[in-house]
Design a protein around this motif. Structure first.
Motif, PDB file in Angstrom:
ATOM      1  N   MET A 103      -3.257 -11.552  12.105  1.00  0.00           N
ATOM      2  CA  MET A 103      -2.411 -11.207  10.827  1.00  0.00           C
ATOM      3  C   MET A 103      -1.455 -12.294  10.120  1.00  0.00           C
ATOM      4  SD  MET A 103      -3.213  -7.985   9.747  1.00  0.00           S
ATOM      5  CE  MET A 103      -3.860  -6.382  11.075  1.00  0.00           C
ATOM      6  N   CYS A 104      -1.636 -12.355   8.671  1.00  0.00           N
ATOM      7  CA  CYS A 104      -0.770 -13.229   8.040  1.00  0.00           C
ATOM      8  C   CYS A 104       0.792 -13.040   7.493  1.00  0.00           C
ATOM      9  CB  CYS A 104      -1.600 -13.884   6.577  1.00  0.00           C
ATOM     10  SG  CYS A 104      -2.981 -14.406   7.058  1.00  0.00           S
ATOM     11  N   ALA A 105       0.465 -11.835   7.872  1.00  0.00           N
ATOM     12  CA  ALA A 105       2.667 -11.510   7.452  1.00  0.00           C
ATOM     13  C   ALA A 105       2.796 -10.079   8.935  1.00  0.00           C
ATOM     14  CB  ALA A 105       2.449 -10.448   6.401  1.00  0.00           C
ATOM     15  N   ASP A 106       4.128 -10.454   9.502  1.00  0.00           N
ATOM     16  CA  ASP A 106       4.284  -9.384  10.459  1.00  0.00           C
ATOM     17  C   ASP A 106       5.064  -7.934   9.704  1.00  0.00           C
ATOM     18  OD1 ASP A 106       4.276 -11.271  12.257  1.00  0.00           O
ATOM     19  OD2 ASP A 106       6.264 -12.374  11.620  1.00  0.00           O
ATOM     20  N   GLU A 107       5.586  -8.558   8.610  1.00  0.00           N
ATOM     21  CA  GLU A 107       6.195  -7.152   7.858  1.00  0.00           C
ATOM     22  C   GLU A 107       4.932  -6.734   6.896  1.00  0.00           C
ATOM     23  OE1 GLU A 107       9.825  -5.515   5.364  1.00  0.00           O
ATOM     24  OE2 GLU A 107       9.738  -7.227   6.062  1.00  0.00           O
ATOM     25  N   VAL A 108       4.814  -4.986   7.066  1.00  0.00           N
ATOM     26  CA  VAL A 108       3.703  -5.140   5.715  1.00  0.00           C
ATOM     27  C   VAL A 108       4.605  -3.785   5.168  1.00  0.00           C
ATOM     28  CG1 VAL A 108       1.695  -3.943   5.752  1.00  0.00           C
ATOM     29  CG2 VAL A 108       1.918  -5.774   7.673  1.00  0.00           C
ATOM     30  N   THR A 109       4.370  -4.006   3.643  1.00  0.00           N
ATOM     31  CA  THR A 109       4.637  -2.260   3.588  1.00  0.00           C
ATOM     32  C   THR A 109       3.848  -2.355   1.959  1.00  0.00           C
ATOM     33  OG1 THR A 109       6.411  -4.088   2.304  1.00  0.00           O
ATOM     34  CG2 THR A 109       7.374  -2.865   4.231  1.00  0.00           C
ATOM     35  N   THR A 110       4.190  -1.435   1.296  1.00  0.00           N
ATOM     36  CA  THR A 110       3.160  -0.577   0.028  1.00  0.00           C
ATOM     37  C   THR A 110       3.150  -1.589  -0.838  1.00  0.00           C
ATOM     38  OG1 THR A 110       2.827   1.690   0.515  1.00  0.00           O
ATOM     39  CG2 THR A 110       2.522   0.679  -1.358  1.00  0.00           C
ATOM     40  N   ALA A 111       2.304  -3.086  -1.410  1.00  0.00           N
ATOM     41  CA  ALA A 111       2.654  -3.844  -2.012  1.00  0.00           C
ATOM     42  C   ALA A 111       1.759  -3.415  -3.885  1.00  0.00           C
ATOM     43  CB  ALA A 111       1.645  -4.958  -1.846  1.00  0.00           C
ATOM     44  N   ASN A 112       1.449  -4.169  -4.761  1.00  0.00           N
ATOM     45  CA  ASN A 112       0.998  -4.056  -5.836  1.00  0.00           C
ATOM     46  C   ASN A 112      -0.136  -5.149  -6.444  1.00  0.00           C
ATOM     47  OD1 ASN A 112       0.409  -2.816  -8.017  1.00  0.00           O
ATOM     48  ND2 ASN A 112       1.846  -2.978  -9.186  1.00  0.00           N
ATOM     49  N   PHE A 113      -0.706  -5.093  -6.167  1.00  0.00           N
ATOM     50  CA  PHE A 113      -2.050  -6.201  -6.526  1.00  0.00           C
ATOM     51  C   PHE A 113      -3.325  -5.317  -6.817  1.00  0.00           C
ATOM     52  CE2 PHE A 113      -2.043  -4.863  -1.897  1.00  0.00           C
ATOM     53  CZ  PHE A 113      -3.211  -4.820  -1.954  1.00  0.00           C
ATOM     54  N   PRO A 114      -4.368  -6.362  -7.280  1.00  0.00           N
ATOM     55  CA  PRO A 114      -5.362  -5.969  -7.806  1.00  0.00           C
ATOM     56  C   PRO A 114      -6.288  -5.749  -6.507  1.00  0.00           C
ATOM     57  CG  PRO A 114      -4.639  -8.174  -9.010  1.00  0.00           C
ATOM     58  CD  PRO A 114      -3.855  -8.200  -7.503  1.00  0.00           C
ATOM     59  N   LEU A 115      -7.147  -4.616  -6.751  1.00  0.00           N
ATOM     60  CA  LEU A 115      -8.248  -4.157  -5.863  1.00  0.00           C
ATOM     61  C   LEU A 115      -9.346  -3.972  -6.261  1.00  0.00           C
ATOM     62  CD1 LEU A 115      -9.217  -3.918  -3.119  1.00  0.00           C
ATOM     63  CD2 LEU A 115      -7.365  -1.780  -2.376  1.00  0.00           C
ATOM     64  N   ALA A 116     -10.357  -4.666  -6.096  1.00  0.00           N
ATOM     65  CA  ALA A 116     -12.008  -4.412  -6.418  1.00  0.00           C
ATOM     66  C   ALA A 116     -11.970  -3.406  -5.733  1.00  0.00           C
ATOM     67  CB  ALA A 116     -12.463  -5.342  -7.409  1.00  0.00           C
ATOM     68  N   ILE A 117     -12.921  -2.708  -5.902  1.00  0.00           N
ATOM     69  CA  ILE A 117     -14.054  -1.326  -4.809  1.00  0.00           C
ATOM     70  C   ILE A 117     -15.271  -1.784  -6.271  1.00  0.00           C
ATOM     71  CG2 ILE A 117     -14.292   0.624  -3.836  1.00  0.00           C
ATOM     72  CD1 ILE A 117     -11.414   1.022  -3.946  1.00  0.00           C
ATOM     73  N   LEU A 118     -16.625  -2.237  -4.896  1.00  0.00           N
ATOM     74  CA  LEU A 118     -18.231  -2.235  -5.425  1.00  0.00           C
ATOM     75  C   LEU A 118     -18.787  -0.603  -4.656  1.00  0.00           C
ATOM     76  CD1 LEU A 118     -19.096  -5.694  -4.825  1.00  0.00           C
ATOM     77  CD2 LEU A 118     -18.425  -4.190  -6.673  1.00  0.00           C
ATOM     78  N   ALA A 119     -18.916   0.407  -5.573  1.00  0.00           N
ATOM     79  CA  ALA A 119     -18.965   1.533  -5.582  1.00  0.00           C
ATOM     80  C   ALA A 119     -20.841   1.803  -5.644  1.00  0.00           C
ATOM     81  CB  ALA A 119     -17.863   2.464  -6.018  1.00  0.00           C
ATOM     82  N   LYS A 120     -21.435   1.923  -5.344  1.00  0.00           N
ATOM     83  CA  LYS A 120     -22.954   3.240  -5.887  1.00  0.00           C
ATOM     84  C   LYS A 120     -22.557   4.444  -5.943  1.00  0.00           C
ATOM     85  CE  LYS A 120     -26.610   0.210  -3.849  1.00  0.00           C
ATOM     86  NZ  LYS A 120     -27.327  -0.714  -2.904  1.00  0.00           N
TER      87      LYS A 120
END
Length: 213
Positions: free
Chosen positions: A1-18
């Motif tokens: 992992m790149c971070a020890d502390e994980v909390t809800t963030a706000n970042f762009p997320l793309a989902i490819l879906a058929k």
């Protein structure tokens, strides 16, 4: 992992879906599940993926990039229920479609498909945080591909000349990253649902997948 502390963030997320169209969705599973059963499983995988995404980032940051049937009732239902954006995937190879979705973000973000139900919100957030340290982040898949890619800035070069759908995808991508002199991190190896042999592990993960709605 790149971070020890994980909390809800706000970042762009793309989902490819058929779209879960019988006879066109999860075709490798049709001999086992039948055309309708494979389509129902695809629908459940889409719902599960979106649920995970919404635990990691705000709905306004999620875009469902659609294929097969852009106006499928499931897509319209999810967009109305969760206020997520729907955009049609462009024509072309997978690399073109991935680049297009990442470029549309206008900032660092992640792209996933719907075939990796073992992804969770904690891992998504950690992958996004990796982009503060690295040019790219990938989650290699056991079959030789990858189930997540994140970039600080998209480049067509990263997604061209790759033999999509083969066991060489991740290896070729690593070589391309070396040629581009881009840094990358690989926080975890994941598995996807593509063949009949994958179903037992899927059902063990969540029995709901055995009898999708």
């Amino acid at each position: 992992m790149c971070a020890d502390e994980v909390t809800t963030a706000n970042f762009p997320l793309a989902i490819l879906a058929k779209a879960p169209v019988a006879g066109q969705a999860k075709t490798r599973l049709i001999p086992t599940l039948g055309a309708e059963g494979a389509a129902r499983l695809q629908a459940e995988l889409i719902r599960h993926t979106l649920s995970t995404a919404l635990q990691a980032t705000h709905s306004s940051a999620v875009t469902l990039w659609t294929a097969l049937d852009h106006q499928h009732p499931l897509f319209l239902e999810l967009s109305a229920q969760f206020a997520i954006a729907l955009k049609p995937q462009p024509q072309g190879k997978l690399g073109i479609r991935m680049y297009h979705a990442l470029h549309a973000m206008g900032q660092a973000g992640l792209l996933i498909g719907t075939d990796c139900p073992m992804l969770d919100a904690e891992l998504l957030i950690a992958c996004q945080r990796c982009l503060t340290e690295s040019d790219t982040v990938f989650l290699p898949a056991e079959d030789g591909g990858y189930g997540l890619v994140g970039v600080r800035r998209p480049s067509r070069q990263l997604f061209t000349g790759i033999d999509w759908g083969t066991a060489d995808v991740m290896a070729q991508t690593r070589q391309r990253l070396e040629e581009m002199q881009w840094s990358s991190v690989y926080p975890a190896t994941i598995w996807d649902v593509d063949r009949p042999d994958d179903l037992a592990r899927l059902y063990a993960l969540n029995e709901r997948f055995r009898h999708p709605q």
